[in-house]
Enzyme design. Structure first.
Site, PDB file in Angstrom:
ATOM      1  NE  ARG A  79      -2.279  -1.328   3.594  1.00  0.00           N
ATOM      2  CZ  ARG A  79      -1.723  -0.532   4.486  1.00  0.00           C
ATOM      3  NH1 ARG A  79      -1.786   0.789   4.333  1.00  0.00           N
ATOM      4  NH2 ARG A  79      -1.109  -1.000   5.541  1.00  0.00           N
ATOM      5  CE1 TYR A 218       0.620  -6.169  -2.299  1.00  0.00           C
ATOM      6  CE2 TYR A 218      -0.571  -4.308  -1.355  1.00  0.00           C
ATOM      7  CZ  TYR A 218       0.014  -5.545  -1.215  1.00  0.00           C
ATOM      8  OH  TYR A 218      -0.023  -6.160   0.011  1.00  0.00           O
ATOM      9  CE  LYS A 227      -6.031  -3.783   4.348  1.00  0.00           C
ATOM     10  NZ  LYS A 227      -6.286  -4.379   5.671  1.00  0.00           N
ATOM     11  CG  HIS A 247      -7.034  -3.363   9.938  1.00  0.00           C
ATOM     12  ND1 HIS A 247      -5.737  -2.944  10.103  1.00  0.00           N
ATOM     13  CD2 HIS A 247      -6.987  -4.328   9.001  1.00  0.00           C
ATOM     14  CE1 HIS A 247      -4.937  -3.632   9.299  1.00  0.00           C
ATOM     15  NE2 HIS A 247      -5.674  -4.490   8.625  1.00  0.00           N
ATOM     16  CB  SER A 269      -0.562  -4.010   7.864  1.00  0.00           C
ATOM     17  OG  SER A 269      -1.787  -3.458   7.441  1.00  0.00           O
ATOM     18  CB  CYS A 271       0.854  -6.683  13.924  1.00  0.00           C
ATOM     19  SG  CYS A 271       2.068  -5.406  13.550  1.00  0.00           S
ATOM     20  CG  ASP A 294      -7.379  -7.421   6.586  1.00  0.00           C
ATOM     21  OD1 ASP A 294      -6.376  -7.315   7.320  1.00  0.00           O
ATOM     22  OD2 ASP A 294      -7.637  -6.609   5.679  1.00  0.00           O
ATOM     23  NE  ARG A 386      -0.038  -8.806   2.374  1.00  0.00           N
ATOM     24  CZ  ARG A 386      -0.604  -8.361   3.501  1.00  0.00           C
ATOM     25  NH1 ARG A 386      -1.703  -8.922   3.968  1.00  0.00           N
ATOM     26  NH2 ARG A 386      -0.065  -7.367   4.164  1.00  0.00           N
TER      27      ARG A 386
END
Ligand code: GTP
Ligand code: MN
Ligand code: MN
Length: 603
Positions: A79, A218, A227, A247, A269, A271, A294, A386
């Site tokens: 991002r 991406y 998002k 989130h 993100s 974590c 997420d 990912r």
């Protein structure tokens, strides 16, 4: 009507007038070779993945059925927060944590970028629905894109195509989401495997519930249902309508007594959300099932409890570090195939590999498409590489994962990546104190966004890059949400940290499946069955309070992980003050009171 003829433009499978006129307007601006309405069928998947293989974007995997490897342009891997804008009419509605530009100015700039930007390409129209299709009020959107990679990714991540379009009728509201990679092709010009543009904009127009994205292919920049819609735009809807768009992962924890608890957890993100969502408990008799990894949308139910729904249909998980030890359920999910892998390494026998999977093979093709052998300096996979895989094929998905009414949340966890200061788990004193914990949440930056990693920054509710409006108003919305409900029906709020380190930098807590011990303590607190020590920062368990049976970790480490250190916390205060100063006058009085009370308790 102007007589622009673009093949496919007049073959729309809908009579929704507003949608039709928007599609025409975009096609006339961007000038694609043809317009295709995505139907979400297997046939479409086969056609587009074959096209992507031909283009060199995808390599089909030999070892996983119906799965593909992709390597992005090395500059298009995460991002881009610096290029992300909240274009509210009034800059005060975007606030100090977002980039802002006047909406008219942004539209003028981006319209020029979009002009002719799909030349030589196909424009896809993707009707989609975030959350279950049978919701009373389905949350609809349409993404227009010139990227086949986006279309096939949306197949996995959203409910889309014909089945979503069926819920549009003639005039349903929907979020307009326009995306272009910004790489038009001149006649005869060769394409590259990952077309994108150096100039990037990820723009939200909150009042119009509209998204314009340009230049990146991406995930978080290009799959606009994720998002952009489900967090930035949805957070504004949630503020206006009295709910929460967060989130957060959603998991179901079942005790040996077969009592089920639903837990939502917000970590920044990279974590640990995906890991916790699919955790395999190491304590006997406890079971975890997954509802989402997420994003959680939470609304009050008729019984006054907070119910969570996952708007997504797939997992878009960080690959490195994922293996049969850390996240066996993710491994089993991707093993079934039907998945996309971006920026991991490719093995010579047609499988994927990444750091954290154990011994590397003798030779790999790296995410940079270079020969890679073990022992060198470079990683084989980008740290933010990912996998993208359907939730439906996850063995431990909770049976109710698609229930449109959602699941009642008993506990909310906030957590970050902190080497010091923050104990393994702290229970808040009440909702307002829990909101203070969330609002002052901090974490070391990771590779999930472009920029320096390892720097401690405040990441309120793990939403710093995703709050679609002023962070101070967002905190107030959290406070108000608590006030609108019965205190005893609200979820209990906890603050966790799996990442505290010892002096030699080792993790003090083994994490992953062992985190089930922390979950167990939390639900025992909910049941009023576990003890805690009251400290100035909230209720913290001693090592004796945690179930440590069979844990392979030194007792001193566990104690250090749980430790509250007044000096470390006194050092934290100026950082919190600086953070509140940054947010400015919109910091709710109740949170300033919490800070003053904390200072007093710390002495
Ligand atoms: P986004 O998908 O970007 O929002 O991130 P996420 O929160 O889902 O992160 P994810 O679960 O993919 O975690 C990524 C990183 O956290 C990996 O490096 C993991 O190894 C690490 N991680 C996850 N859980 C733990 C844990 O309990 N302990 C430790 N030490 N590391 C963990
Ligand atoms: Mn995320
Ligand atoms: Mn994740």
């Amino acid at each position: 009507m102007t007589a622009v003829t673009i093949p496919g433009l007049d073959h729309a499978p809908t009579t929704h007038a507003r949608l039709l006129s928007w599609v025409r307007e975009v096609a006339e601006l961007t000038c694609p070779d043809e317009v295709v309405w995505a139907d979400g069928s297997q046939d479409e998947w086969n056609r587009l993945t074959a096209k992507l293989v031909d283009a060199g974007t995808f390599v089909p995997l030999k070892k996983k059925p119906n799965s593909f490897w992709a390597a992005s342009d090395p500059t298009d891997v995460a991002r881009v927060e610096e290029r992300t804008f909240i274009c509210s009419v009034d800059p005060r509605d975007a606030g100090p944590t977002n980039n802002w530009m006047d909406p008219a100015e942004m539209k003028a700039t981006m319209t020029e970028l979009y002009r002719g930007c799909m030349r030589g390409r196909t424009m896809y129209v993707i009707p989609f629905c975030m959350g279950p299709l049978d919701a009373e009020k389905p949350m609809l959107g349409v993404e227009i894109t010139d990227s086949e990679y986006v279309v096939v990714s949306m197949h996995i991540m959203t409910r889309m195509g014909t089945k979503a379009l069926a819920r549009f009728g003639d005039d349903a509201d929907f979020v307009q989401a326009l995306h272009s990679i910004g790489a038009p092709l001149e006649p005869g010009q060769d394409d590259v495997p990952w077309p994108c543009n150096e100039t990037k904009y990820i723009t939200q127009f909150p009042e119009e519930r509209m998204i314009w994205s340009f230049g990146s292919g991406y995930g978080g920049n290009a799959l606009l249902g994720k998002k952009c819609y489900s967090l930035r735009i949805a957070s504004v809807m949630a503020r206006d309508e009295g709910w929460l768009a967060e989130h957060m992962l959603i998991l179901k924890l079942t005790s040996p007594e077969k009592k089920a608890y639903y837990i939502a957890a917000a970590f920044p993100s990279a974590c640990g959300k995906t890991n916790l969502a699919m955790l395999e408990p190491t304590i006997p008799g406890w079971k975890v099932e997954t509802l989402g990894d997420d994003i959680a949308w939470m609304r009050f139910g008729e019984d006054g409890r907070l119910y969570a729904v996952n708007p997504e249909n797939g997992f878009f998980g960080v690959a490195p570090g994922t293996d049969y030890h850390t996240n066996p359920n993710a491994m089993r999910t991707i093993e079934k195939g039907n998945s996309l892998f971006t920026n991991v390494a490719l093995t010579d026998d047609g499988d994927v590999w990444w750091e954290g999977m154990g011994e590397p093979p003798a030779h790999l093709t790296s995410w940079k498409k270079q020969d890679w052998t073990p022992g060198g300096e470079e990683l084989s996979s980008h740290p933010n590489s990912r996998y993208c895989t359907p939730i439906a094929q996850c063995d431990i998905k909770a049976p109710e994962w698609e229930d449109p009414k959602g699941v009642p949340i008993s506990a909310i966890f906030f957590g970050g990546r902190r080497a010091t200061t923050i104990p393994l788990i702290t229970e808040s004193r009440d909702w307002q104190h829990g909101v203070f914990m969330g609002a002052t949440l901090s974490s070391e930056t990771t590779a999930a966004a472009v920029g320096k990693t390892g720097v401690v920054r405040r990441d309120p509710m793990a939403m710093l890059p995703f709050i679609g409006y002023h962070a101070g108003d967002y905190f107030q919305h959290w406070i108000d949400t608590g006030k609108s409900a019965d205190a005893d029906k609200l979820p209990k709020i906890f603050y966790v940290n799996w990442f505290r380190r010892g002096e030699d930098k080792r993790f003090l807590w083994p994490g992953f499946g062992e985190n089930s011990r922390v979950l167990k303590w939390a639900v025992e607190r909910i049941e009023g069955k576990a003890a805690a020590v009251e400290t100035p920062i909230g209720h913290v368990p001693t090592a004796a309070e945690l179930d440590l049976e069979g844990l392979d970790a030194p007792r001193e480490d566990v104690e250090a992980a749980l430790g509250f250190d007044a000096d470390e916390w006194r050092a934290e205060i100026p950082m919190i003050e600086e953070w509140f100063a940054k947010i400015g006058e919109k910091v709710p009085t109740s949170l300033r009171d919490e800070l003053e009370a904390l200072k007093l308790r710390l002495g």
